[in-house]
Design a protein around this motif. Structure first.
Motif, PDB file in Angstrom:
ATOM      1  N   TRP A   1      -3.547   0.599   0.284  1.00 10.75           N
ATOM      2  CA  TRP A   1      -3.130   1.315   1.490  1.00 10.75           C
ATOM      3  C   TRP A   1      -2.219   2.468   1.089  1.00 10.75           C
ATOM      4  N   LEU A   2      -2.635   3.665   1.523  1.00 12.08           N
ATOM      5  CA  LEU A   2      -1.858   4.861   1.236  1.00 12.08           C
ATOM      6  C   LEU A   2      -1.295   5.343   2.577  1.00 12.08           C
ATOM      7  N   ALA A   3      -0.102   4.866   2.886  1.00  9.69           N
ATOM      8  CA  ALA A   3       0.478   5.089   4.216  1.00  9.69           C
ATOM      9  C   ALA A   3       0.649   6.584   4.518  1.00  9.69           C
TER      10      ALA A   3
ATOM     11  N   TYR B   1      -2.459  -8.917 -13.232  1.00  6.56           N
ATOM     12  CA  TYR B   1      -2.769  -9.102 -11.816  1.00  6.56           C
ATOM     13  C   TYR B   1      -1.739  -8.427 -10.920  1.00  6.56           C
ATOM     14  N   LEU B   2      -2.163  -8.173  -9.690  1.00  6.53           N
ATOM     15  CA  LEU B   2      -1.296  -7.579  -8.671  1.00  6.53           C
ATOM     16  C   LEU B   2      -1.242  -8.517  -7.473  1.00  6.53           C
ATOM     17  N   LEU B   3      -0.145  -8.407  -6.721  1.00  6.09           N
ATOM     18  CA  LEU B   3       0.051  -9.253  -5.543  1.00  6.09           C
ATOM     19  C   LEU B   3       0.250  -8.391  -4.303  1.00  6.09           C
ATOM     20  N   GLU B   4       0.013  -8.978  -3.154  1.00  2.00           N
ATOM     21  CA  GLU B   4       0.259  -8.334  -1.866  1.00  2.00           C
ATOM     22  C   GLU B   4       1.636  -7.650  -1.879  1.00  2.00           C
ATOM     23  N   GLY B   5       1.681  -6.392  -1.475  1.00  2.00           N
ATOM     24  CA  GLY B   5       2.956  -5.674  -1.375  1.00  2.00           C
ATOM     25  C   GLY B   5       3.360  -4.939  -2.642  1.00  2.00           C
ATOM     26  N   ASP B   6       2.696  -5.202  -3.770  1.00  2.00           N
ATOM     27  CA  ASP B   6       2.997  -4.440  -4.994  1.00  2.00           C
ATOM     28  C   ASP B   6       2.694  -2.963  -4.740  1.00  2.00           C
ATOM     29  N   ILE B   7       3.486  -2.108  -5.368  1.00  6.46           N
ATOM     30  CA  ILE B   7       3.292  -0.663  -5.191  1.00  6.46           C
ATOM     31  C   ILE B   7       2.890  -0.044  -6.525  1.00  6.46           C
TER      32      ILE B   7
ATOM     33  N   TYR C   1       1.797   9.588  -5.344  1.00  4.37           N
ATOM     34  CA  TYR C   1       1.590   8.680  -4.205  1.00  4.37           C
ATOM     35  C   TYR C   1       2.155   7.292  -4.488  1.00  4.37           C
ATOM     36  N   ASN C   2       2.434   6.566  -3.408  1.00  6.39           N
ATOM     37  CA  ASN C   2       2.723   5.137  -3.499  1.00  6.39           C
ATOM     38  C   ASN C   2       1.568   4.381  -2.863  1.00  6.39           C
ATOM     39  N   LEU C   3       0.845   3.644  -3.689  1.00  2.22           N
ATOM     40  CA  LEU C   3      -0.298   2.876  -3.179  1.00  2.22           C
ATOM     41  C   LEU C   3       0.122   1.420  -3.040  1.00  2.22           C
ATOM     42  N   GLU C   4      -0.047   0.888  -1.837  1.00  2.99           N
ATOM     43  CA  GLU C   4       0.382  -0.487  -1.584  1.00  2.99           C
ATOM     44  C   GLU C   4      -0.804  -1.441  -1.705  1.00  2.99           C
ATOM     45  N   VAL C   5      -0.598  -2.526  -2.428  1.00  6.39           N
ATOM     46  CA  VAL C   5      -1.650  -3.512  -2.645  1.00  6.39           C
ATOM     47  C   VAL C   5      -1.756  -4.436  -1.423  1.00  6.39           C
ATOM     48  N   ILE C   6      -2.981  -4.560  -0.902  1.00  8.79           N
ATOM     49  CA  ILE C   6      -3.223  -5.447   0.237  1.00  8.79           C
ATOM     50  C   ILE C   6      -4.288  -6.469  -0.170  1.00  8.79           C
ATOM     51  N   GLU C   7      -3.964  -7.744  -0.056  1.00  7.26           N
ATOM     52  CA  GLU C   7      -4.943  -8.778  -0.414  1.00  7.26           C
ATOM     53  C   GLU C   7      -5.957  -8.945   0.711  1.00  7.26           C
ATOM     54  N   ALA C   8      -7.214  -9.068   0.326  1.00  9.71           N
ATOM     55  CA  ALA C   8      -8.289  -9.111   1.323  1.00  9.71           C
ATOM     56  C   ALA C   8      -9.330 -10.168   0.936  1.00  9.71           C
TER      57      ALA C   8
END
Ligand code: ZN
Length: 327
Positions: free
Chosen positions: A179-181, A149-155, A161-168
């Motif tokens: 999120w790919l800033a 599993y992944l949590l909010e803010g995991d990269i 790229y650095n992909l940031e995990v956003i819980e929705a």
């Protein structure tokens, strides 16, 4: 069928035969070492062929492929166990991971059948449904060590790229977006879709799914998104779409409340029959049963929203729940 969206980022359209969603947009982020596949399609031959063909054309090394399931619906993770590298991961959001690896998932259909009967769904229709529901037939094999599993803010670092995990949470409790800033790009999964409205339904593990979903949508306005990459159909104006979906649910909540005020004592099945639906059928009785099943889930999620806010109440008589406006 394959479109390069940005350097090392590809959209793969996986057909979903006989399904109103038509296609799943799977996304591949190709790296020199590891690659990441976001969503897969149903565990079904047409999907399998399309996905494996595309990965072959893109020269993806399966041994180095991780999969991220944005959520546990079978059109998203059905093929995950077949496509993931032997020692690689199938990532899910924590709540969907818990759900898929716990008994809750096993008893889910029984719980839902019981709930639907209580909400006025006819027993004969429920029995006919059993053979039709794609979630029961095309879901993934869940008993594997690859799940994580992944949590909010995991990269996730992949393809440069650095992909940031956003819980929705909302469509499912453990839904993840990425999120790919760098590129102001949001992989919106089924959280934000553009020419269909994400289905919000009831879940035994999530109270107030409509309220949760709306809060989560509002939060998504904080990201300076320029490219939204949805899991189904086409993209569009991100911020305008969030407002449209919020308005849609406010309208649905009001519609539900009006039906309950005007016709006190209806079951959820009857309430759904009095709501407006964008389905080609002459009337409620002629709805395909599977569409009725989804419609009841959606009506119940909005009923739940009103219950949570004490605007209506339910009274149980002879095994059926009936709804009334609060005095
Ligand atoms: Zn879904």
């Amino acid at each position: 069928m394959i479109e390069e969206i940005a350097h090392n980022i590809y959209q793969i359209r996986v057909p979903l035969p006989k399904n109103p969603l038509r296609e799943l947009n799977s996304y591949l982020i190709r790296g020199k070492g590891n690659s990441l596949l976001i969503d897969t399609g149903f565990r079904q031959e047409e999907c399998r062929r399309a996905l494996f063909d595309a990965l072959h054309k893109l020269n993806v090394n399966h041994d180095k492929l991780d999969v991220l399931g944005t959520h546990i619906h079978s059109d998203h993770i059905g093929l995950a166990p077949e496509v993931v590298g032997h020692d690689k991961k199938i990532y899910l959001g924590l709540e969907d991971f818990r759900w898929s690896t716990s008994d809750e998932n096993e008893v889910y259909w029984k719980l839902m059948d019981y709930r639907y009967l209580e909400e006025g769904f006819p027993r004969e229709e429920l029995q006919q449904l059993f053979s039709l529901n794609p979630a029961k037939n095309y879901g993934p094999i869940l008993d594997l060590p690859n799940y994580d599993y992944l949590l909010e803010g995991d990269i996730l670092e992949v393809g440069g790229y650095n992909l940031e995990v956003i819980e929705a949470p909302g469509h499912t409790k453990g839904m993840l977006c990425l999120w790919l800033a760098d590129k102001k790009m949001m992989f919106t999964a089924d959280h934000i879709l553009f020419d269909i409205t994400p289905n919000i339904t009831i879940w035994p593990n999530m109270e107030d799914s409509v309220g949760t979903y709306m809060d989560s949508l509002k939060r998504f306005k904080n990201f300076p998104v320029e490219h939204a990459l949805p899991s189904h159909r086409e993209t569009g104006d991100y911020f305008a779409r969030i407002d449209e979906i919020l308005n849609h649910h406010e309208f649905r909540v009001q519609e539900c409340f009006d039906v309950i005020s005007n016709f006190p004592g209806l079951t959820a099945y009857e309430i759904a029959g009095n709501m407006t639906w964008d389905i080609k059928a002459k009337n409620w009785m002629e709805f395909p049963i599977i569409q009725k099943w989804f419609a009841i889930g959606e009506a119940l999620a909005h009923i739940d929203y009103l219950l949570q806010r004490s605007q209506i109440k339910s009274v149980q008589t002879h095994g059926l729940k009936r709804y009334y406006k609060m005095k």
